[in-house]
Enzyme design. Structure first.
Site, short mmCIF file in Angstrom:
data_model
loop_
_atom_site.label_atom_id
_atom_site.label_comp_id
_atom_site.label_asym_id
_atom_site.label_seq_id
_atom_site.Cartn_x
_atom_site.Cartn_y
_atom_site.Cartn_z
N ASN A 12 1.53 7.00 -10.27
CA ASN A 12 0.79 8.25 -10.23
C ASN A 12 -0.18 8.14 -9.06
O ASN A 12 -1.21 7.48 -9.17
CB ASN A 12 0.04 8.45 -11.56
CG ASN A 12 -0.86 9.67 -11.55
OD1 ASN A 12 -0.81 10.47 -10.61
ND2 ASN A 12 -1.70 9.80 -12.57
N TRP A 13 0.18 8.77 -7.97
CA TRP A 13 -0.64 8.64 -6.74
C TRP A 13 -1.92 9.45 -6.81
O TRP A 13 -2.79 9.32 -5.95
CB TRP A 13 0.18 9.07 -5.52
CG TRP A 13 1.29 8.13 -5.14
CD1 TRP A 13 1.72 7.02 -5.84
CD2 TRP A 13 2.13 8.21 -3.97
NE1 TRP A 13 2.77 6.43 -5.17
CE2 TRP A 13 3.04 7.13 -4.03
CE3 TRP A 13 2.20 9.10 -2.89
CZ2 TRP A 13 4.01 6.91 -3.04
CZ3 TRP A 13 3.16 8.87 -1.91
CH2 TRP A 13 4.05 7.79 -1.99
N LYS A 14 -2.04 10.32 -7.81
CA LYS A 14 -3.23 11.18 -7.95
C LYS A 14 -3.50 11.93 -6.63
O LYS A 14 -2.54 12.27 -5.94
CB LYS A 14 -4.43 10.36 -8.44
CG LYS A 14 -4.06 9.56 -9.70
CD LYS A 14 -5.23 8.98 -10.42
CE LYS A 14 -4.73 8.22 -11.65
NZ LYS A 14 -5.79 7.69 -12.47
N HIS A 97 -2.27 14.81 -18.21
CA HIS A 97 -3.04 13.62 -17.84
C HIS A 97 -4.51 13.82 -18.24
O HIS A 97 -5.03 14.94 -18.14
CB HIS A 97 -2.93 13.36 -16.33
CG HIS A 97 -3.47 12.03 -15.94
ND1 HIS A 97 -4.81 11.81 -15.78
CD2 HIS A 97 -2.85 10.85 -15.72
CE1 HIS A 97 -5.00 10.52 -15.46
NE2 HIS A 97 -3.82 9.92 -15.41
N GLU A 99 -7.17 13.20 -16.78
CA GLU A 99 -8.01 13.77 -15.72
C GLU A 99 -7.87 15.29 -15.66
O GLU A 99 -8.82 16.01 -15.37
CB GLU A 99 -7.67 13.11 -14.37
CG GLU A 99 -8.22 11.69 -14.32
CD GLU A 99 -7.46 10.75 -13.40
OE1 GLU A 99 -6.65 11.20 -12.58
OE2 GLU A 99 -7.67 9.53 -13.53
N GLU A 169 -2.24 6.43 -22.53
CA GLU A 169 -3.24 6.06 -21.53
C GLU A 169 -4.64 6.12 -22.14
O GLU A 169 -5.25 7.20 -22.18
CB GLU A 169 -3.16 7.01 -20.34
CG GLU A 169 -1.83 6.97 -19.62
CD GLU A 169 -1.98 7.31 -18.14
OE1 GLU A 169 -1.54 6.50 -17.32
OE2 GLU A 169 -2.57 8.35 -17.82
N GLY A 175 -8.42 3.53 -14.30
CA GLY A 175 -9.20 3.37 -13.08
C GLY A 175 -10.45 2.53 -13.25
O GLY A 175 -11.31 2.51 -12.38
N SER A 215 -4.97 0.83 -15.73
CA SER A 215 -5.20 -0.43 -15.01
C SER A 215 -4.05 -1.43 -15.18
O SER A 215 -4.29 -2.63 -15.22
CB SER A 215 -6.54 -1.05 -15.42
OG SER A 215 -7.60 -0.15 -15.12
N GLY A 236 -1.61 3.99 -11.73
CA GLY A 236 -2.40 4.72 -10.74
C GLY A 236 -2.68 3.84 -9.54
O GLY A 236 -1.86 3.70 -8.62
N GLY A 237 -3.86 3.21 -9.55
CA GLY A 237 -4.35 2.44 -8.40
C GLY A 237 -3.32 1.49 -7.80
O GLY A 237 -3.11 1.47 -6.57
P1 PGA Z 1 -4.86 3.44 -13.19
O1 PGA Z 1 -4.38 4.93 -13.52
O2 PGA Z 1 -3.61 2.59 -13.16
O3 PGA Z 1 -5.52 3.54 -11.84
O4 PGA Z 1 -5.78 3.01 -14.26
C1 PGA Z 1 -3.38 5.18 -14.47
C2 PGA Z 1 -3.21 6.67 -14.64
O5 PGA Z 1 -4.21 7.39 -14.68
O6 PGA Z 1 -2.07 7.17 -14.76
#
Ligand code: PGA
Length: 253
Positions: A12-14, A97, A99, A169, A175, A215, A236-237
């Protein structure tokens, strides 16, 4: 992981990477996915989707979006429909998600409509659910996750449920560098599968891929993926670094 189910490693590149940067990153990811034992997905920003679909064509990497609008078309300024994604060659779409729920007022009701729109267009929805730290500490984690699952999937038939992917999640792990322990992640992924069994029957629940997100990285992926109800990751990251993402893909054997 379980050999009966598809293992999926999804990035997930956000809101990261311009088109040029996306092309470069995907170019680095492709060789790392070429002999993957799992399905590999990259969910890019909307504007990067055309270039990502072009670069990924003919490779083992599938492209996903991070959101869609539930209406087919109309006066919804700034929004993108499922058909627009499908026509580009997009295969997956992240829905609900945390966010989007937190910063863009997304509710279980709109998430449910979005799941329906994705399925109708032949896109695989990756439905995200998860509790906040406060909910975990208040002891209402299970009720919260079960409520999300029940409302978000209220309009999905058992036959269609086989096409849905669920991602657990925990919001406190996204994050933050704080990963759920493999036991904590397994506990909730099992709770999700048990809830799916109640709603759709045991056979359907057994066939659904449930991912862990929060994470996940090159170091902890193998341990998380070794759990019986964790069928992959939403990353994500670490998905923004080709080497790290490649190591997570390699851990999904
Ligand atoms: P993260 O993000 O791996 O940076 O914690 C995961 C996500 O939000 O899908």
């Amino acid at each position: 992981m379980n050999s009966k189910r598809k293992t999926i490693i999804a990035g997930n590149w956000k809101m990261n990477k311009t088109c040029k940067e996306a092309e470069a990153l995907l170019g680095e990811v492709l060789p790392k996915a070429s002999d993957a034992a799992c399905e590999v997905v990259v969910c890019t920003p909307y504007v990067d989707l055309p270039v990502a679909c072009r670069v990924a064509e003919g490779s083992k990497v599938k492209v996903g979006a991070q959101n869609l609008h539930f209406k087919a078309s109309g006066a919804y300024t700034g929004e993108i429909s499922a058909a627009m994604l499908q026509e580009l060659g997009v295969s997956y779409v992240i829905i609900g998600h945390s966010e989007r729920r937190e910063y863009f007022a997304e509710t279980d009701a709109t998430v449910s409509l979005k799941i329906g729109a994705a399925l109708e267009a032949g896109l695989v929805p990756i439905l995200c659910v998860g509790e906040s730290l406060e909910q975990r500490e208040q002891g209402i984690m299970s009720e919260h996750i079960r409520t999300q699952i029940k409302i978000d999937l209220a309009n999905v038939s058992a036959a269609d449920m086989g096409k849905v992917v669920v991602a657990y999640e925990p919001i406190w792990a996204i994050g933050t560098g704080k990963t759920a322990t493999s036991a904590q992640a397994q506990e909730v992924c099992k709770l999700i599968r048990d809830t799916l069994a109640e709603l759709f029957g045991a056979d359907t629940a057994e066939s659904v891929s449930i991912l862990y997100g929060g994470s996940m990285n090159a170091k902890n992926a193998a341990e998380l993926l070794s759990q019986p109800d964790i069928d992959g990751g939403l990353i994500g990251g670490a998905s923004l670094k080709a080497d790290d993402f490649g190591q997570i893909i390699a851990a999904a054997k």
